[in-house]
Design a protein around this motif. Structure first.
Motif, mmCIF file in Angstrom:
data_model
loop_
_atom_site.group_PDB
_atom_site.id
_atom_site.type_symbol
_atom_site.label_atom_id
_atom_site.label_comp_id
_atom_site.label_asym_id
_atom_site.label_seq_id
_atom_site.Cartn_x
_atom_site.Cartn_y
_atom_site.Cartn_z
ATOM 1 N N ASN A 123 -33.083 -19.465 7.423
ATOM 2 C CA ASN A 123 -31.912 -18.548 7.850
ATOM 3 C C ASN A 123 -31.640 -17.100 7.283
ATOM 4 O OD1 ASN A 123 -31.372 -20.784 9.547
ATOM 5 N ND2 ASN A 123 -29.926 -21.970 7.992
ATOM 6 N N GLY A 124 -32.646 -16.717 6.478
ATOM 7 C CA GLY A 124 -32.568 -15.115 6.149
ATOM 8 C C GLY A 124 -31.431 -15.271 4.891
ATOM 9 N N MET A 125 -30.736 -13.864 4.889
ATOM 10 C CA MET A 125 -29.521 -13.803 3.985
ATOM 11 C C MET A 125 -28.202 -14.307 4.258
ATOM 12 S SD MET A 125 -29.861 -9.613 3.447
ATOM 13 C CE MET A 125 -28.371 -9.498 2.614
ATOM 14 N N SER A 126 -27.323 -14.079 3.462
ATOM 15 C CA SER A 126 -25.857 -14.512 3.934
ATOM 16 C C SER A 126 -24.909 -13.918 2.952
ATOM 17 C CB SER A 126 -25.753 -16.111 4.025
ATOM 18 O OG SER A 126 -24.545 -16.299 4.277
ATOM 19 N N PRO A 127 -23.813 -13.238 3.530
ATOM 20 C CA PRO A 127 -22.939 -12.705 2.721
ATOM 21 C C PRO A 127 -22.027 -13.962 2.062
ATOM 22 C CG PRO A 127 -22.466 -12.445 4.982
ATOM 23 C CD PRO A 127 -23.667 -13.148 4.846
ATOM 24 N N ASP A 128 -21.960 -14.989 2.582
ATOM 25 C CA ASP A 128 -21.257 -16.047 1.875
ATOM 26 C C ASP A 128 -22.121 -17.156 1.551
ATOM 27 O OD1 ASP A 128 -21.046 -18.074 3.763
ATOM 28 O OD2 ASP A 128 -20.264 -16.644 4.971
ATOM 29 N N SER A 129 -21.542 -18.161 0.485
ATOM 30 C CA SER A 129 -22.304 -19.023 -0.074
ATOM 31 C C SER A 129 -22.534 -20.373 0.778
ATOM 32 C CB SER A 129 -21.828 -19.314 -1.296
ATOM 33 O OG SER A 129 -20.651 -19.664 -1.505
ATOM 34 N N ALA A 132 -26.368 -22.985 4.660
ATOM 35 C CA ALA A 132 -27.606 -23.854 4.044
ATOM 36 C C ALA A 132 -28.969 -22.950 4.106
ATOM 37 C CB ALA A 132 -27.730 -25.235 4.497
ATOM 38 N N ASN A 133 -29.974 -22.846 3.626
ATOM 39 C CA ASN A 133 -31.153 -22.328 3.698
ATOM 40 C C ASN A 133 -30.961 -20.655 4.055
ATOM 41 O OD1 ASN A 133 -32.244 -25.034 4.096
ATOM 42 N ND2 ASN A 133 -31.477 -25.152 5.915
ATOM 43 N N ALA A 134 -30.088 -20.286 3.143
ATOM 44 C CA ALA A 134 -30.092 -18.824 3.402
ATOM 45 C C ALA A 134 -29.645 -18.449 1.833
ATOM 46 C CB ALA A 134 -28.962 -18.330 4.209
ATOM 47 N N VAL A 135 -30.239 -16.894 1.587
ATOM 48 C CA VAL A 135 -29.962 -16.571 0.240
ATOM 49 C C VAL A 135 -28.686 -15.751 0.210
ATOM 50 C CG1 VAL A 135 -31.224 -14.672 0.605
ATOM 51 C CG2 VAL A 135 -30.673 -15.082 -1.602
ATOM 52 N N TYR A 136 -27.614 -16.393 -0.898
ATOM 53 C CA TYR A 136 -26.291 -15.638 -0.802
ATOM 54 C C TYR A 136 -26.470 -14.489 -1.756
ATOM 55 C CZ TYR A 136 -21.695 -15.360 -2.893
ATOM 56 O OH TYR A 136 -20.444 -15.075 -3.330
ATOM 57 N N HIS A 153 -25.691 1.178 10.589
ATOM 58 C CA HIS A 153 -27.098 0.417 10.899
ATOM 59 C C HIS A 153 -27.516 0.841 12.232
ATOM 60 C CE1 HIS A 153 -29.575 -2.756 12.536
ATOM 61 N NE2 HIS A 153 -29.835 -2.756 11.322
ATOM 62 N N ALA A 154 -28.655 1.232 12.431
ATOM 63 C CA ALA A 154 -29.317 1.672 13.818
ATOM 64 C C ALA A 154 -30.613 1.108 13.757
ATOM 65 C CB ALA A 154 -29.286 3.363 13.818
ATOM 66 N N GLY A 155 -30.909 0.324 14.944
ATOM 67 C CA GLY A 155 -32.003 -0.205 15.334
ATOM 68 C C GLY A 155 -32.180 -1.943 14.864
ATOM 69 N N LYS A 156 -33.490 -2.060 14.352
ATOM 70 C CA LYS A 156 -33.693 -3.789 14.010
ATOM 71 C C LYS A 156 -32.904 -4.104 12.808
ATOM 72 C CE LYS A 156 -37.726 -6.152 12.544
ATOM 73 N NZ LYS A 156 -39.246 -6.447 12.843
ATOM 74 N N ALA A 157 -32.411 -5.133 12.787
ATOM 75 C CA ALA A 157 -31.813 -5.872 11.634
ATOM 76 C C ALA A 157 -32.539 -6.967 10.972
ATOM 77 C CB ALA A 157 -30.301 -6.411 12.096
ATOM 78 N N HIS A 158 -32.675 -7.990 11.758
ATOM 79 C CA HIS A 158 -33.515 -9.043 11.575
ATOM 80 C C HIS A 158 -33.306 -9.641 10.043
ATOM 81 C CE1 HIS A 158 -38.047 -10.644 11.643
ATOM 82 N NE2 HIS A 158 -37.083 -11.362 12.154
ATOM 83 N N PHE A 159 -31.949 -9.862 9.795
ATOM 84 C CA PHE A 159 -31.964 -10.335 8.251
ATOM 85 C C PHE A 159 -31.554 -11.531 8.107
ATOM 86 C CE2 PHE A 159 -29.815 -5.714 8.283
ATOM 87 C CZ PHE A 159 -30.916 -5.243 7.581
ATOM 88 N N GLY A 160 -30.994 -12.272 9.455
ATOM 89 C CA GLY A 160 -30.472 -13.529 9.238
ATOM 90 C C GLY A 160 -30.728 -14.262 10.986
ATOM 91 N N ASN A 168 -25.533 -10.625 11.895
ATOM 92 C CA ASN A 168 -24.852 -9.346 12.244
ATOM 93 C C ASN A 168 -24.609 -8.394 11.043
ATOM 94 O OD1 ASN A 168 -22.973 -7.479 13.037
ATOM 95 N ND2 ASN A 168 -21.424 -9.182 13.881
ATOM 96 N N PRO A 169 -25.080 -7.372 11.349
ATOM 97 C CA PRO A 169 -24.930 -6.264 10.154
ATOM 98 C C PRO A 169 -23.684 -5.964 9.843
ATOM 99 C CG PRO A 169 -26.515 -5.368 12.014
ATOM 100 C CD PRO A 169 -26.107 -6.708 12.422
ATOM 101 N N LEU A 170 -22.460 -6.083 10.698
ATOM 102 C CA LEU A 170 -21.335 -5.794 10.298
ATOM 103 C C LEU A 170 -20.723 -6.892 9.210
ATOM 104 C CD1 LEU A 170 -19.553 -5.059 13.691
ATOM 105 C CD2 LEU A 170 -20.458 -3.461 12.023
ATOM 106 N N ASN A 171 -21.587 -8.049 9.090
ATOM 107 C CA ASN A 171 -21.115 -8.814 8.055
ATOM 108 C C ASN A 171 -21.746 -8.523 6.785
ATOM 109 O OD1 ASN A 171 -19.402 -10.473 9.738
ATOM 110 N ND2 ASN A 171 -21.267 -11.493 10.317
ATOM 111 N N LEU A 172 -22.696 -7.577 6.795
ATOM 112 C CA LEU A 172 -23.322 -7.231 5.568
ATOM 113 C C LEU A 172 -22.733 -5.899 4.963
ATOM 114 C CD1 LEU A 172 -26.881 -8.276 6.784
ATOM 115 C CD2 LEU A 172 -25.513 -9.729 5.291
ATOM 116 N N GLY A 173 -21.905 -5.431 5.531
ATOM 117 C CA GLY A 173 -21.190 -4.048 4.785
ATOM 118 C C GLY A 173 -21.560 -2.927 5.733
#
Ligand code: CA
Length: 505
Positions: A123-129, A132-136, A153-160, A168-173
């Protein structure tokens, strides 16, 4: 009148918190751009690829900054992007393969004939803990935002993965998100095809690029549309005297390989086959975007106070979808995207930092993608970042200042207990260590080693694993110690149901 209230508030807020020393930062990250996909030579000599491709603005940036000849990422998208945003090595964050759908392993991993793959963070990275199956982790843009930056943020995110907060890049700051979501490729590069959306603007599938509806139906390339949007948002930051962090993460030059019509014909005329001419035109379209950003900074007199870092997220694609012979598109490097060989991980990197980096300089010191995290914090003047994760990256500002090397006495590590799909040199589940000029790759499937002396053999043609036994043992021990120290995941052997041993066990 009402719309001006928040702006006034922002002005007051940032005039209190921002020091004048904070430079603007542009991180220009290209997708799948190979080490040789440029007219800038990153090897000791100019290659046929350097003559094939035209990247005048990368040349311009290199003339104004420092070129790094041994900059590394991971061999596929998501691990690199998560390392960049968290400062963690892939073995630690466990987003070791590319992400897309929630809680879902890819079919090539489920159906692998020899290995059962570990429960990596699909599930990639996560801004909250709570996911599951994501790095907090505390994301880089969050820290920059807290320090007063307008984070774009402009372009490809592909974080989660889809349906998780990390998509959503808006959830990552990031305060602004232009066209980023879970997917790692665009449905189409063409505005005339609505970037893969239906004519009414609704998405066709997971690859439909979000958020650029004003360009739908127009004869404009995605790379150009992203650049125009990014410049207009930067301009708003400049108007309010707020420092900005622009993460210009182009979708290009990732598949689908579609011609950038502005540059395509000249590559056909130069004798390239259709696919390779399309690819070359995408590279030049990317380069034009870089030039447009640089032109904008000069026009607004921001160039002296803006740091530009140019990087790619993995090696150039060579195992599928390209013209010509497979595994040769990054020569003199072996193989390409998805491979532990140099063609999969060595990247074209340039940094311009006016007043600090010497113009036209070169660094041969090696570094790796997680190093960008502490480096960007350094550049922004953030001294004691509070993060929930342990940081593996080491700031490369000593190299930028030409004061010291962080490469001395340091080893670099890669860990890919996964399956990418295609086959070829260096492709497959593996763990790798680089120390000085030596590189050891350990393949999980058959516990085979490859040992190369990169100084003498940059093309990784001479496997010295049977000759240099002492060196092999030394590196295998170091690699094992590292993997154990961060509890790195290993696949299970289907034959006996046991975990694949670490390299030195
Ligand atoms: Ca990529």
């Amino acid at each position: 009148m009402q719309k001006y209230v928040p702006i006034l508030f922002l002005l007051l807020f940032f005039s209190c918190t921002v020091s004048r020393e904070q430079p603007n930062i542009i991180l220009f990250l290209v997708d799948d751009l190979g080490w040789q996909d440029t007219s800038v030579p990153f090897w000791s000599e100019k290659t046929p690829f350097n003559r094939r491709y035209h990247t005048p603005n990368m040349e311009r940036l290199a003339a104004q900054g420092m070129k790094f000849t041994q900059a590394y990422a991971t061999s596929v998208c998501s691990p690199t992007r998560v390392s960049l945003m968290t400062g963690m090595n892939a073995a630690r964050h466990r987003v070791t393969n590319w992400t897309l759908r929630k809680d879902e392993l890819k079919s090539m991993e489920i159906n692998h004939p020899d290995l059962i793959f570990p429960d990596w963070n699909v599930n990639g990275m996560s801004p909250d803990s709570s996911i599951a199956n994501a790095v907090y982790a505390t994301p880089l843009p969050k820290l920059l935002q807290q320090a007063g930056y307008l984070t774009i943020h402009a372009g490809k995110a592909h974080f989660g993965a889809i349906g998780t907060p990390g998509e959503n890049p808006l959830n990552l700051g990031f305060a602004i998100n232009i066209a980023g979501h879970a997917a790692g490729a665009p449905g189409s590069y063409y505005g005339t095809e609505n970037f893969g959306n239906h004519p009414d603007g609704s998405p066709k599938n997971v690859w439909s690029v979000p958020g650029l509806s004003e360009f739908h139906g127009q004869n404009i390339n995605l790379t150009e549309a992203l650049t125009q949007k990014a410049i207009s948002v930067m301009d708003s930051a400049v108007t309010f005297a707020q420092p900005f962090f622009l993460y210009m993460a182009h979708y290009t030059v990732h598949t689908p390989i579609m011609a950038d019509e502005r540059f395509f014909q000249k590559y056909i005329d130069s004798g390239l086959d259709t696919v390779e001419a399309r690819y070359a035109s995408m590279i030049e379209g990317m380069d034009k975007s870089l030039g447009d950003l640089m032109d904008y900074l000069e026009k607004r007199k921001l160039d002296d106070n803006t740091v530009i870092l140019f990087m790619s997220d993995n090696g150039g694609l060579s195992a599928v979808a390209r013209g010509g012979e497979k595994h040769t598109h990054n020569k003199p490097l072996s193989s390409g995207k998805g491979s532990a060989h140099e063609g999969g991980i060595r990247e074209p990197m340039i940094v311009k930092w006016p007043g600090t980096v010497k113009e036209g300089s070169i660094s041969h010191d090696y570094l790796i993608i997680e190093d960008f995290f502490p480096t960007l914090l350094d550049i922004a003047g953030i001294n004691n970042p509070q993060t929930v994760q342990s940081i593996d990256g080491i700031s490369f500002t000593p190299m930028l200042r030409q004061q010291a090397s962080t490469a001395t006495e340091r080893a670099l590590y890669w860990h890919f207990p996964n399956e990418w799909g295609p086959s070829g040199p260096g492709i497959g589940a593996s763990s790798t260590i680089r120390k000085d000029n030596w590189k050891l790759i350990y393949y999980h499937k058959d516990q085979r080693f490859e040992l190369f002396n990169l100084d003498a053999d940059i093309g990784e043609q001479k496997n010295l694993a049977n000759k240099e036994l002492e060196k092999l043992q030394e590196l295998a021990k170091s690699l094992t110690n590292y993997l154990k120290s961060i509890d790195a995941q290993m696949p299970i052997d289907k034959k006996n149901g046991k975990q694949i041993p670490y390299p030195f066990e």
